[in-house]
Design an enzyme around this catalytic site. Structure first.
Site, PDB file in Angstrom:
ATOM      1  N   THR A 194       0.852  -1.239   0.033  1.00  0.00           N
ATOM      2  CA  THR A 194      -0.009   0.026  -0.092  1.00  0.00           C
ATOM      3  C   THR A 194       0.907   1.224  -0.212  1.00  0.00           C
ATOM      4  O   THR A 194       2.057   1.080  -0.167  1.00  0.00           O
ATOM      5  CB  THR A 194      -0.888   0.062   1.306  1.00  0.00           C
ATOM      6  OG1 THR A 194      -0.107   0.384   2.355  1.00  0.00           O
ATOM      7  CG2 THR A 194      -1.598  -1.164   1.529  1.00  0.00           C
ATOM      8  N   CYS A 195       0.223   2.475  -0.035  1.00  0.00           N
ATOM      9  CA  CYS A 195       0.990   3.577   0.027  1.00  0.00           C
ATOM     10  C   CYS A 195       1.893   3.721   1.228  1.00  0.00           C
ATOM     11  O   CYS A 195       2.999   4.584   1.357  1.00  0.00           O
ATOM     12  CB  CYS A 195       0.255   4.845  -0.010  1.00  0.00           C
ATOM     13  SG  CYS A 195      -1.063   5.036   1.061  1.00  0.00           S
ATOM     14  N   ASN A 196       1.653   3.007   2.383  1.00  0.00           N
ATOM     15  CA  ASN A 196       2.139   3.176   3.622  1.00  0.00           C
ATOM     16  C   ASN A 196       2.962   1.932   3.981  1.00  0.00           C
ATOM     17  O   ASN A 196       3.683   1.895   5.171  1.00  0.00           O
ATOM     18  CB  ASN A 196       1.642   3.440   4.779  1.00  0.00           C
ATOM     19  CG  ASN A 196       1.078   4.863   4.742  1.00  0.00           C
ATOM     20  OD1 ASN A 196       2.188   5.660   4.400  1.00  0.00           O
ATOM     21  ND2 ASN A 196      -0.081   5.340   4.964  1.00  0.00           N
ATOM     22  N   ARG A 197       3.057   0.898   3.133  1.00  0.00           N
ATOM     23  CA  ARG A 197       3.750  -0.427   3.668  1.00  0.00           C
ATOM     24  C   ARG A 197       3.857  -1.334   2.483  1.00  0.00           C
ATOM     25  O   ARG A 197       3.176  -1.444   1.638  1.00  0.00           O
ATOM     26  CB  ARG A 197       2.978  -1.141   4.943  1.00  0.00           C
ATOM     27  CG  ARG A 197       1.658  -1.685   4.205  1.00  0.00           C
ATOM     28  CD  ARG A 197       0.971  -2.425   5.443  1.00  0.00           C
ATOM     29  NE  ARG A 197       0.531  -1.408   6.884  1.00  0.00           N
ATOM     30  CZ  ARG A 197       1.105  -1.220   7.798  1.00  0.00           C
ATOM     31  NH1 ARG A 197       2.027  -2.204   8.244  1.00  0.00           N
ATOM     32  NH2 ARG A 197       0.785  -0.565   8.874  1.00  0.00           N
ATOM     33  N   THR A 224      -5.633  17.146  -0.572  1.00  0.00           N
ATOM     34  CA  THR A 224      -6.282  17.576   0.324  1.00  0.00           C
ATOM     35  C   THR A 224      -7.769  17.953  -0.164  1.00  0.00           C
ATOM     36  O   THR A 224      -9.021  17.678   0.237  1.00  0.00           O
ATOM     37  CB  THR A 224      -5.999  18.809   1.215  1.00  0.00           C
ATOM     38  OG1 THR A 224      -4.626  18.525   1.872  1.00  0.00           O
ATOM     39  CG2 THR A 224      -7.043  19.246   2.387  1.00  0.00           C
ATOM     40  N   GLY A 225      -7.471  18.970  -1.133  1.00  0.00           N
ATOM     41  CA  GLY A 225      -8.719  19.324  -1.999  1.00  0.00           C
ATOM     42  C   GLY A 225      -9.693  18.251  -2.620  1.00  0.00           C
ATOM     43  O   GLY A 225     -10.786  18.123  -2.617  1.00  0.00           O
ATOM     44  N   GLY A 248      -5.438  19.702  -5.154  1.00  0.00           N
ATOM     45  CA  GLY A 248      -4.232  19.052  -4.580  1.00  0.00           C
ATOM     46  C   GLY A 248      -5.100  17.723  -3.646  1.00  0.00           C
ATOM     47  O   GLY A 248      -6.247  17.668  -3.913  1.00  0.00           O
ATOM     48  N   ASP A 294      -7.827   3.228   9.822  1.00  0.00           N
ATOM     49  CA  ASP A 294      -7.920   3.309   8.416  1.00  0.00           C
ATOM     50  C   ASP A 294      -8.832   2.053   7.677  1.00  0.00           C
ATOM     51  O   ASP A 294      -8.609   0.817   8.127  1.00  0.00           O
ATOM     52  CB  ASP A 294      -6.617   2.901   7.531  1.00  0.00           C
ATOM     53  CG  ASP A 294      -6.625   2.876   6.241  1.00  0.00           C
ATOM     54  OD1 ASP A 294      -7.583   3.358   5.582  1.00  0.00           O
ATOM     55  OD2 ASP A 294      -5.516   2.381   5.482  1.00  0.00           O
TER      56      ASP A 294
END
Length: 432
Positions: free
Chosen positions: A47-50, A190-191, A188, A111
């Site tokens: 994933t994006c974090n692991r 956040t948006g 971006g 998550d």
């Protein structure tokens, strides 16, 4: 059980390393085919974090270097520091996987996406024929833990990003978003998250405005929205009930007068402004305008921090679930060896009993034979009752795999039970 987990995640490595070792679907398949020479029943979660690898070493060596090397080779990277990887063994590997699936090991606690990602990771390995009975049970239990965490605790409740917090605040102001319109300024990350959350909450109309038109168009397409040209932004403010601004501008995008003019055109109708930019996009003085509801990052962060704290309070409950499910899993795992041994020893004793009965069958009356047959059956039952109970108790202890296997092995050797056992089943501990 030599189950291992090799993990590179947000606890162990910086973002640029995690990004460099992120694997897409095809890369996962290529990596699985490469590491199957070192691991049986391999599964890769990326994933994006692991990026994490699970499986059973197919040799006595628990060296993770060849496995990591295959990943680095696939991604054409230079050598990566060993400290970026953490390796878990046996119970520790199972516990880590369960923690990941439940969301308590995520960068954002609770998550909601990770459970589906764990399931998909196993399915990829299963589709190419690399999984087996043990890994199936481990991942089925991991998914069960994740579902229990969602259904039995509040680990996934409350907004823990400012984008989601902004939308949740909007939902509290307007009870029904399917009659409202929203403008998101900034395309971006956040948006984009804010726009997606609004769409998921059933907003009637959504528009995107961004300095770079191409990015605005891309996000608008994703959320089925429209475009408001950035240069004409202030002329369209009055058309929207909700405005969420998340640009990287160093100056205010919307001034006090811009918002005041919009309220006049709206004839006093309520306007909700969510400024989730740093530095701020909207002049905070607008909070003094009548019928304007204004939130900025400071107030939204309070909401996020409160929700994060509530989620953290759920972790002990989930850790208790993890221990429960680990106990259940290892109880099942241990019986894979114990149950066949119990059956084998009973068969062994029954063969001896029947052999001895046959020797006297023609020397005594039928009535006496039936009495002796019944007596010997009860005798064997009594002799084996306590060993059977004790073996099952050992198996059901859950975590003491070595004790269970050792006892089974002693019985096999004492009574020479090999011929009564299916070697593929009874010897699984030697291979796993």
């Amino acid at each position: 059980m030599n189950f291992i987990g090799i993990s590179l995640n947000h606890h162990t490595s910086p973002l640029e390393i995690r990004e460099a070792l992120h694997l897409n679907h095809d890369e996962i398949i290529n990596s699985l085919n490469a590491i199957k020479h070192y691991l049986d029943e391999p599964v890769i979660l990326s994933t994006c974090n692991r990026t994490e690898i699970f499986g059973f070493p197919n040799s006595n060596s628990l060296n993770n270097k060849p496995i990591i090397y295959e990943l680095i080779l696939l991604k054409k990277l230079n050598e990566i520091k060993d400290e970026y990887f953490k390796t878990y063994f046996s119970c520790g590997a199972v516990k880590h996987l369960f923690s990941v699936a439940s969301g308590i090991d995520s960068m954002i606690i609770g998550d909601s996406q990770i459970l589906g990602q764990v399931k998909e990771a196993f399915e990829i390995s299963s589709d190419i024929g690399l999984t087996g009975t043990i890994s199936q049970r481990i991942f089925d239990t991991a998914i069960k833990v994740g579902k229990r965490a969602i259904n039995e605790t509040a680990i996934g409740e409350g907004a823990v990003t400012v984008s989601y917090a902004a939308v949740q605040v909007v939902e509290k102001i307007f009870s029904n978003l399917n009659k409202k319109s929203a403008l998101v300024i900034g395309a971006g990350e956040t948006g984009e998250l804010a726009a997606i959350h609004l769409k998921d909450r059933g907003i009637k109309r959504i528009a995107i405005s961004n300095r770079t038109l191409e990015r605005a168009e891309k996000l608008a397409e994703k959320v089925h929205g429209e475009i408001v040209p950035f240069q004409f932004l202030t002329e369209h403010l009055h058309d929207f009930d909700i405005i969420i601004s998340a640009t990287s501008s160093n100056d205010f995008i919307l001034s006090f007068d811009d918002v005041k003019n919009a309220i006049k055109k709206r004839k006093g109708s309520l306007l909700v402004l969510m400024d989730i930019a740093v530095p701020r996009d909207i002049d905070p003085k607008v909070r003094d305008i009548e019928n304007v509801f204004y939130h900025d990052m400071d107030s939204l962060k309070v909401i996020v921090e409160q929700n994060l704290q509530k989620r953290k309070e759920q972790i002990p409950l989930i850790e208790k679930m993890i221990i429960e499910e680990m106990t259940n899993f290892f109880s099942w795992y241990n019986t894979l060896d114990i149950v066949p041994t119990i059956k084998a020893i009973r068969t062994f004793f029954e063969e001896i009993r029947n052999d001895e009965l046959q020797k006297i069958k023609n020397k005594i009356s039928d009535e006496d034979f039936l009495k002796i047959e019944d007596m010997t059956r009860r005798m064997v039952g009594r002799l084996l009752h306590n060993p059977t109970i004790k073996l099952r108790e050992i198996a059901e202890k859950g975590f003491n795999v070595n004790e269970a296997s050792s006892n089974a092995l002693v019985l096999k050797q004492l009574f020479n039970l090999d011929k009564y056992l299916d070697h593929n089943t009874s010897n699984h501990n030697e291979n796993k």
